[in-house]
Every structure is written in C-alpha cells, then in structure tokens.
Design a protein around this motif. Structure first.
Motif, PDB file in Angstrom:
ATOM      1  N   LEU A 410     -41.616  45.404 101.290  1.00 14.45           N
ATOM      2  CA  LEU A 410     -41.631  43.941 101.449  1.00 14.45           C
ATOM      3  C   LEU A 410     -41.540  43.259 100.083  1.00 14.45           C
ATOM      4  O   LEU A 410     -40.803  42.280  99.909  1.00 14.45           O
ATOM      5  CB  LEU A 410     -42.903  43.497 102.183  1.00 14.45           C
ATOM      6  N   TYR A 411     -42.282  43.816  99.123  1.00  9.36           N
ATOM      7  CA  TYR A 411     -42.276  43.223  97.782  1.00  9.36           C
ATOM      8  C   TYR A 411     -40.850  43.194  97.218  1.00  9.36           C
ATOM      9  O   TYR A 411     -40.366  42.171  96.755  1.00  9.36           O
ATOM     10  CB  TYR A 411     -43.199  44.017  96.848  1.00  9.36           C
ATOM     11  N   SER A 414     -38.556  40.885  99.030  1.00  4.54           N
ATOM     12  CA  SER A 414     -38.821  39.479  98.710  1.00  4.54           C
ATOM     13  C   SER A 414     -38.203  39.095  97.370  1.00  4.54           C
ATOM     14  O   SER A 414     -38.145  37.926  97.023  1.00  4.54           O
ATOM     15  CB  SER A 414     -40.327  39.200  98.705  1.00  4.54           C
ATOM     16  N   ARG A 415     -37.737  40.115  96.632  1.00 11.41           N
ATOM     17  CA  ARG A 415     -37.021  39.828  95.386  1.00 11.41           C
ATOM     18  C   ARG A 415     -35.527  40.061  95.560  1.00 11.41           C
ATOM     19  O   ARG A 415     -34.786  40.241  94.596  1.00 11.41           O
ATOM     20  CB  ARG A 415     -37.583  40.675  94.233  1.00 11.41           C
ATOM     21  N   GLY A 416     -35.085  40.152  96.821  1.00  6.12           N
ATOM     22  CA  GLY A 416     -33.651  40.156  97.102  1.00  6.12           C
ATOM     23  C   GLY A 416     -33.023  41.509  97.375  1.00  6.12           C
ATOM     24  O   GLY A 416     -31.820  41.617  97.573  1.00  6.12           O
TER      25      GLY A 416
ATOM     26  N   ASN B  49     -46.548  34.747 104.092  1.00  3.68           N
ATOM     27  CA  ASN B  49     -45.955  35.962 104.646  1.00  3.68           C
ATOM     28  C   ASN B  49     -44.868  35.660 105.669  1.00  3.68           C
ATOM     29  O   ASN B  49     -43.813  36.283 105.669  1.00  3.68           O
ATOM     30  CB  ASN B  49     -47.035  36.836 105.288  1.00  3.68           C
ATOM     31  N   MET B  52     -41.627  34.339 104.115  1.00  4.82           N
ATOM     32  CA  MET B  52     -40.823  35.347 103.432  1.00  4.82           C
ATOM     33  C   MET B  52     -40.288  36.396 104.404  1.00  4.82           C
ATOM     34  O   MET B  52     -39.478  37.238 104.028  1.00  4.82           O
ATOM     35  CB  MET B  52     -41.676  36.008 102.331  1.00  4.82           C
ATOM     36  N   ASN B  54     -42.185  38.661 106.423  1.00  2.00           N
ATOM     37  CA  ASN B  54     -42.967  39.885 106.657  1.00  2.00           C
ATOM     38  C   ASN B  54     -42.878  40.256 108.135  1.00  2.00           C
ATOM     39  O   ASN B  54     -43.254  39.463 109.000  1.00  2.00           O
ATOM     40  CB  ASN B  54     -44.426  39.628 106.239  1.00  2.00           C
ATOM     41  N   SER B  85     -34.612  35.527 100.232  1.00  7.02           N
ATOM     42  CA  SER B  85     -34.743  35.533  98.782  1.00  7.02           C
ATOM     43  C   SER B  85     -33.454  35.055  98.128  1.00  7.02           C
ATOM     44  O   SER B  85     -33.465  34.214  97.232  1.00  7.02           O
ATOM     45  CB  SER B  85     -35.097  36.943  98.301  1.00  7.02           C
ATOM     46  N   PHE B  90     -38.858  31.989  97.222  1.00 13.35           N
ATOM     47  CA  PHE B  90     -39.617  32.952  96.410  1.00 13.35           C
ATOM     48  C   PHE B  90     -41.078  32.862  96.816  1.00 13.35           C
ATOM     49  O   PHE B  90     -41.613  31.773  96.982  1.00 13.35           O
ATOM     50  CB  PHE B  90     -39.470  32.590  94.927  1.00 13.35           C
ATOM     51  N   VAL B  91     -41.687  34.028  96.999  1.00 11.31           N
ATOM     52  CA  VAL B  91     -43.132  34.048  97.210  1.00 11.31           C
ATOM     53  C   VAL B  91     -43.771  34.835  96.083  1.00 11.31           C
ATOM     54  O   VAL B  91     -43.370  35.962  95.797  1.00 11.31           O
ATOM     55  CB  VAL B  91     -43.512  34.666  98.573  1.00 11.31           C
ATOM     56  N   SER B  92     -44.743  34.239  95.437  1.00 10.31           N
ATOM     57  CA  SER B  92     -45.577  34.981  94.501  1.00 10.31           C
ATOM     58  C   SER B  92     -46.759  35.484  95.313  1.00 10.31           C
ATOM     59  O   SER B  92     -47.527  34.698  95.865  1.00 10.31           O
ATOM     60  CB  SER B  92     -46.018  34.034  93.382  1.00 10.31           C
ATOM     61  N   TRP B  93     -46.859  36.821  95.443  1.00 11.56           N
ATOM     62  CA  TRP B  93     -47.835  37.403  96.367  1.00 11.56           C
ATOM     63  C   TRP B  93     -49.248  37.314  95.845  1.00 11.56           C
ATOM     64  O   TRP B  93     -49.494  37.377  94.638  1.00 11.56           O
ATOM     65  CB  TRP B  93     -47.469  38.865  96.664  1.00 11.56           C
ATOM     66  N   PRO B  96     -50.047  41.342  94.290  1.00 17.35           N
ATOM     67  CA  PRO B  96     -48.781  42.049  94.045  1.00 17.35           C
ATOM     68  C   PRO B  96     -49.019  43.549  93.932  1.00 17.35           C
ATOM     69  O   PRO B  96     -49.897  43.990  93.188  1.00 17.35           O
ATOM     70  CB  PRO B  96     -48.295  41.461  92.720  1.00 17.35           C
ATOM     71  N   ILE B  97     -48.243  44.315  94.680  1.00 14.06           N
ATOM     72  CA  ILE B  97     -48.461  45.758  94.779  1.00 14.06           C
ATOM     73  C   ILE B  97     -47.833  46.493  93.599  1.00 14.06           C
ATOM     74  O   ILE B  97     -46.861  46.015  93.006  1.00 14.06           O
ATOM     75  CB  ILE B  97     -47.903  46.279  96.125  1.00 14.06           C
ATOM     76  N   ASN B 148     -46.538  46.706  87.921  1.00  5.97           N
ATOM     77  CA  ASN B 148     -47.964  46.535  88.258  1.00  5.97           C
ATOM     78  C   ASN B 148     -48.789  47.815  88.185  1.00  5.97           C
ATOM     79  O   ASN B 148     -49.934  47.839  88.627  1.00  5.97           O
ATOM     80  CB  ASN B 148     -48.119  45.913  89.662  1.00  5.97           C
ATOM     81  N   LEU B 159     -46.828  38.757  85.823  1.00  6.55           N
ATOM     82  CA  LEU B 159     -45.523  39.358  86.139  1.00  6.55           C
ATOM     83  C   LEU B 159     -44.838  38.569  87.270  1.00  6.55           C
ATOM     84  O   LEU B 159     -43.610  38.434  87.274  1.00  6.55           O
ATOM     85  CB  LEU B 159     -45.687  40.836  86.525  1.00  6.55           C
ATOM     86  N   GLU B 160     -45.621  38.020  88.192  1.00  9.37           N
ATOM     87  CA  GLU B 160     -45.035  37.168  89.227  1.00  9.37           C
ATOM     88  C   GLU B 160     -44.427  35.916  88.594  1.00  9.37           C
ATOM     89  O   GLU B 160     -43.332  35.493  88.959  1.00  9.37           O
ATOM     90  CB  GLU B 160     -46.097  36.779  90.269  1.00  9.37           C
ATOM     91  N   GLN B 163     -41.098  36.674  87.031  1.00 12.21           N
ATOM     92  CA  GLN B 163     -39.997  36.738  87.991  1.00 12.21           C
ATOM     93  C   GLN B 163     -39.637  35.363  88.538  1.00 12.21           C
ATOM     94  O   GLN B 163     -38.482  35.083  88.849  1.00 12.21           O
ATOM     95  CB  GLN B 163     -40.352  37.697  89.130  1.00 12.21           C
ATOM     96  N   LEU B 167     -35.818  34.207  88.317  1.00 11.95           N
ATOM     97  CA  LEU B 167     -34.994  33.976  89.502  1.00 11.95           C
ATOM     98  C   LEU B 167     -34.778  32.494  89.786  1.00 11.95           C
ATOM     99  O   LEU B 167     -33.869  32.128  90.524  1.00 11.95           O
ATOM    100  CB  LEU B 167     -35.615  34.665  90.727  1.00 11.95           C
TER     101      LEU B 167
END
Lengths: 459, 233
Positions: A410-411, A414-416, B49, B52, B54, B85, B90-93, B96-97, B148, B159-160, B163, B167
């Motif tokens: 998903l991550y 979400s960045r394309g 979510n 974007m 999910n 996207s 854009f979603v900044s989570w 972030p994983i 991350n 880092l979000e 990006q 972008l």
C-alpha cells in the motif's frame, strides 16, 4: 507450467546409451564397466546398492512416497566421448547451452566451464592459467581416471553411503558432477562454474562432486541449474563432498532452478579444518520438492562455517532447506542466514541443526531465519534442532516471519507504483543481502529468475 | 470558495463488519488548507486510508444514498491507489512502514519517474534528493539508507515530507504528520506546507495539535468524531 521459458527440449534419441529403467546389480556393474572404473569404485558402488536396498525412505520430513524408484533411468550417456572444444559439441546440445548462455558466460572471462548434459559431462574447458597453477577442474568421471589416488582418499569419506538412503543411491549409480583440486596456497580468483542440466524425461541425475582445497588455498565453486520442461517427475539426488584444509577457504554457490516436477534430494557436506572457512550459498527456486541441508563439520580450532540461503516456493512446491553446523573443536564459529519467500500456496521449511560438542568450548553460532509470506495460501515453518553440550558456548537464534507485505505494498502504491512493481521492489529488497554475495552474472540471472517466478505478480 | 478539487458526498465506509465513516461530506478547494481534529478512533485515519484506496476500506450500501468521490474531475472510486497517486493525491501515513533492502533513492527515483518526470542524470537527481533531505531536517546520508529501516518516528515523518516536496501533489492528506516531530521539525513542516499552499497545493491536515491553527493559515477546521465530520468554529 507449459510456457516455461527455459523449456528447450531436444530429442532423447541421440543418447549413445540409455540404460533400462530401474535399479539392479547388473546395471551398477554395467555403469562401472562402461566407465572403465577401478575395482575399488565398483566395490563401493555395490556396497552402496546393498545399503540403499535395506535403508528406509526418510519419513521425518516431506512425503517421498510419490517417487516411483522403479520408473527412473539411472544412467544416460548422450555421446560417446566428452568434447574438448565448443565446435565439437553436437548442434542440438549446443542449442540448449546457447539458450542458457554458457558461451556468453565463457566470453565473460569465466575461469572454467564444465557442463553437465544429462548423465555425462560432454563439454569441458579449463583455462590454461588454472592448469599451470595445478588446479584441477574436471568431471568426476574424468577426475577418477586421472587422479584415482586423490579420489580414493576422499570419496565417500565425508558423505559415506550409510549416511542416508539417497546418499547410498547416489554412491551406487553416480555419474558426472565435478572434481576440483586446489593445491596448497593456490588462490583461484575467478569462480569455477558448472552448469547442470537434466534433459530427458525421467532422467535420474546422480552427480557426485568432490572438492579438495589444500592448506591455505582459496576457491569459489558455482553450480547453476536450469532444467527444461518435461512432463513427469524426475529425481535428482546429488552428493557433494568438500574437504577444506588448514587455513583454506571454500565458497560453494548453488542456483537451483529445476523444473517443477523434479525431486531434488541433495546431501552436501564439508569438513573444515583449523582456521579454515567453508561458505555455502544456496538459492532454491525450482523443483517440486527440495530437501537440502548443507553441513559444515568444524573439526579444527577456529574453523568457521557459513550458510546463506534463499528459497522461493511457489504453487505446488515444497522447499525443505536448512543447514547443519557441527562444532567439534574449540573456538569454532558458524552462521546460518535463511531467507524464504512463500507464495501462491508454496511451502518453505527451515530445518537446521547446531551441535556444539563438549570439546568445542568457546564456540559461537548464530542462526537468522527470515520468512516472507505473500498470501494466505502459503506457508513457512522453522524446525531448529540445537544441541549444546558445553556451558562455554553461545548460540543465538532469531526468526522473523513477515506475513504479506500488505502495508508495504500500500505504501509503495500510494507513491504511484503498480501492485506488481511494489511486490517486485519488496522482494528485491528482501533478497538484496544475498544478491550482494553472488558473482555478478549470477545475481543478474537470479534476479531474472525471481522476476520470472513472480510473473503475474511481478510485471 | 475556490475551484473545487475534492468533493466528497454521502461516504459511508466499513472495515470488516465495523462502520468507520458514517456519512461524510467534504469539499476541498484548490489551494485550501482543511484541518481535521478529533479523538483517536474517530475516523480521521480511516478517511486518509479510504481516500488513498486502501483495499481494506470498503463502501457500504449506504442506505441507498449515492456516494460521490470526485477529485480533479475524476471519479476516485473507480481508480486504484496507484492511479490516485498519479492523479495528484498524496497521503503522508501516520505510521510509515519500513521496507528493508529498498533504498530511499530507489523509492524516490521510481515514484518520481512514474509520476511522469524525466531524470536526465542520476547524479543530479541524487544531489536534488540530498538537498531535499537537508531541507526536511535529515542528512544526505539518508538518501542511501533503506526506507524507514531503523528510522525514528520523527525521521519517518521527515521522509514523508521529503516525498511530499518531491512529488508536489495537488492534494496532500497529512495524517498526524506533526506527531513525532520535535519543535524544529514542526517549524520545517509549517514552512513547507505554507509555501506549497501558496503555490496551489491543497491540504487535509489531520492533527491532534490544534495550536497549529495559529501557525498556519487554515481555511476550514472540522472535527471528526464517531465517523462523522462536523464544522468547528
């Protein structure tokens, strides 16, 4: 299954000699006679055959009862004599090798190329510079002819035929494989590579490989397998023996991509002497079932054993892999890194044994298992077996299981990134630490094969 | 009201058997800053979510009401996460994983390219990323690190932000981007989103920190509670 990309089948009619299906004393005598072997080898083969007949099929792991041992060719000989040069190799054989890129590899200045086409090495080249150093890189059959004393000294001493039923079978009917001898203090800089290939329906593959690295020497041996398409199950039961003498270093890399009908049951073991290092790097992509647990017997002080393995199990595959580290001397060290990807209903198991005996005080061992499971249908298990018989030793065991990279996917999406791109990037990242350890052309090939495995999920 | 960029009507969303958004209406105009506050579990992250894409967040049958999710004259409901996207969302989570083995450089390169940007020279692109890293309060070494992997909470948020800058989306949904950031990080955040807003980017700023109101020009402030949005003065 039908569009297997490396599925080049050439006719089996061209085999110079095809033994009958099934196993018998007559067949074993016949194989030995055709190879003009010394009597002692025939004797070992016959003893091994007896052992094979009385030993039970191993039942502690995956189901082996589906193998029909009566329905297998135990010996195939495609041409009468091995060839010295590429031009002498028949067209149909060359076609297969061209397809897997062997001559290209040679152009890339590889140290030596030994190719296994069914049960016999038919094309073998060894660069002159290696020969000058006294390095021997031959088919096992040829090795036995030219260096019978060395072969006799080690053959069956590291993996005796009584070790397990498949090792007994291999010893009885072995054919092909490599013989490598590195003299004292000789360092072979470029990897020695052998491409293996099964190319006949029900062709049994029983390669026997022996590597002897004398004191202070260094070598990297690479075997890559890529099997063409056939319709029914085939058995591959290889035995690899490695002797790593004092201060020597041997790295043995395998890229296994047998077709998805192959049973791949391999016994690999190294004895590692004082201050010596043995490294197994094992990449398993193919086969219907693989059982393989390369071992290091750490016999001398400060000997080091290492295992780095990747397994990618897809639909219908069971990859039961692992390692054994037997610490027999003080201050010996070992490390096992096992990475697996399970997808499409595939199943990976890690089965490992660490044994630290009372004499092996001050020894250390570390095991890291890292499993990536891509969907609900797939599975990954670990079966560690640790026997620590001294207080003065340390063992670390870490196991990680990542079930699906759903959040990671998903991550990235979400960045394309497309889903397939995202999965590809995650898998590549997961495998990267191992890719970094492979010779470049193998890393490229492995990346390609992994991507190919992922077709449908990786664009 | 400026030109509408995002139009949400009658949105009812469930995760498994649980209804998490209970009839949402929202309009976000071009260049607008919408702040959403509210208690944990109220549905704020669910909105991020769902926007974007999910796949665990599903539309319910919604008592027969017609849900609308228009973004820049496109129907988001028919679009995959990747297409959303590319369309400029854009979603900044919130968390972030990490992705071991995938470098920040590779992530940024690929996402930059799939958004239709051309990279002429990798060296220059890398230099640009390093400058962005410094701008968001990281060091240039972070460009070579894995996404991350071993990052602190604040580093992940930075880092979000990197990006976000790279972008340059039409609408950025920032899900608690301020949590985990220190004072310096908050100042960087305020500076970046204020500048981007001037240049026309719209924001949905999800936060617990209502004080940000005093630092950023907010056009709408809404409260999310029990899966419902309500205006707040």
């Amino acid at each position: 299954m039908d569009d297997y990309q490396l599925g080049f089948n050439s006719a089996t009619d061209n085999y110079a000699y095809i033994a009958e299906k099934g196993l018998s004393e007559k067949l074993v005598r016949d194989i030995s006679k055709r190879k003009n072997e010394p009597k002692w080898m025939l004797k070992i083969r016959l003893e091994a055959l007896k052992q094979y007949e009385i030993m039970p099929i191993p039942t502690w792991g995956p189901d082996l009862t589906k193998i029909n041992f009566e329905d297998i060719y135990y010996y195939l000989k495609p041409v009468n004599k091995p060839y010295e040069t590429w031009e002498q190799v028949p067209d149909n054989v060359r076609k297969v090798f061209d397809a897997i890129g062997v001559p290209q590899a040679e152009k890339m200045m590889l140290a030596g190329v030994g190719n296994q086409y069914d049960s016999e090495v038919i094309y073998h080249s060894l660069q002159k510079v290696l020969a000058k150093k006294g390095v021997v890189f031959l088919s096992m059959d040829e090795g036995l002819k030219q260096y019978p004393e060395i072969v006799k000294k080690y053959f069956g001493k590291i993996v005796p035929y009584g070790d397990n039923k498949l090792a007994a079978l291999n010893t009885a009917v072995w054919s092909g494989g490599s013989f490598v001898y590195i003299p004292k203090n000789v360092v072979v800089d470029l990897p020695l590579q052998a491409y293996f290939r099964i190319n006949s329906e029900n062709a049994g593959q029983f390669e026997r490989t022996l590597i002897v690295a004398e004191e202070g020497s260094k070598v990297h041996y690479v075997e890559g397998c890529s099997a063409p398409a056939f319709s029914s199950a085939s058995l591959h039961a290889a035995v690899v023996e490695v002797a790593v003498k004092e201060k020597a270093k041997v790295r043995y890399t395998t890229v296994q991509n047998w077709y998805k009908t192959v049973y791949n049951l391999v016994t690999k073991r190294a004895i590692v002497e004082t201050d010596a290092t043995m490294e197994w790097i094992d990449c398993n992509l193919g086969s219907k079932l693989t059982m393989k647990y390369p071992s290091c017997v750490l016999m001398g002080e400060r000997a080091h054993g290492e295992m780095l393995s990747i397994a990618v199990a897809s639909e219908g595959q069971i990859l039961d892999t692992g390692a054994k580290m037997i610490h027999l001397a003080p201050h010996t060290t070992s490390k096992i890194t096992n990475k697996s990807i399970s997808r499409g209903g595939g199943r990976n198991s890690y089965r490992g044994q660490i044994k630290i005996t009372p004499q092996a005080e001050g020894s250390r061992s570390k095991v890291v298992c890292d499993a990536l499971i891509l969907d609900e249908k797939s599975r990954s298990d670990t079966y560690p077996n640790n026997q620590i018989m001294t207080n003065q030793a340390t063992l670390e065991h870490e196991a990680y299981v990542s079930r699906i990279g759903e959040e990671q996917i998903l991550y990235l999406m979400s960045r394309g990134m497309k889903q397939s791109e995202a999965e590809g990037m995650i898998i590549k990242g997961f495998l990267d630490p191992i890719m970094a350890e492979l010779p470049m052309e193998y890393a490229v090939e492995l990346n390609r094969l992994v991507r190919f495995e992922m077709v449908g999920s990786v664009g | 009201m400026t030109t509408p960029l995002l139009t949400i009507e009658n949105l009812e969303i469930s995760v498994g058997p649980k209804i998490v958004l209970n009839g949402i209406d929202l309009n976000v105009g071009k260049g607008e800053m919408v702040m959403i506050i509210g208690p944990n579990g109220g549905g704020k992250s669910s909105l991020a979510n769902f926007l974007m894409g999910n796949p665990n967040y599903l539309l319910t049958n919604n008592h027969g009401l017609n849900p609308t999710l228009q973004f820049d004259q496109q129907d988001l409901l028919t679009m995959s996460t990747e297409q959303r996207s590319k369309a400029g969302l854009f979603v900044s989570w919130q968390n972030p994983i990490s992705i071991p083995g995938l470098s920040v450089f590779s992530l940024c390169k690929t996402s930059y390219e799939v958004h239709g940007n051309k990279i002429h020279r990798l060296v220059e692109f890398k230099k640009m990323l390093e400058e962005l890293a410094i701008e968001v309060g990281l060091t240039k070494e972070y460009v070579s690190r894995n996404v991350n992997d071993g990052f602190s909470g604040g580093e992940r948020k930075r880092l979000e932000l990197l990006q976000l800058l790279l972008l340059s989306p039409k609408l950025a949904v920032l899900d608690e981007i301020d949590s985990g950031l220190d004072t310096q990080g908050i100042n960087i955040l305020i500076r970046i989103i204020s500048q981007m807003k001037i240049l026309g980017t719209s924001f949905i700023l999800i936060t617990h920190n209502e004080k940000l109101r005093g630092e950023i020009k907010v056009d709408q402030i809404l409260e999310m509670k029990n899966g419902r949005l309500s205006a707040r003065i």
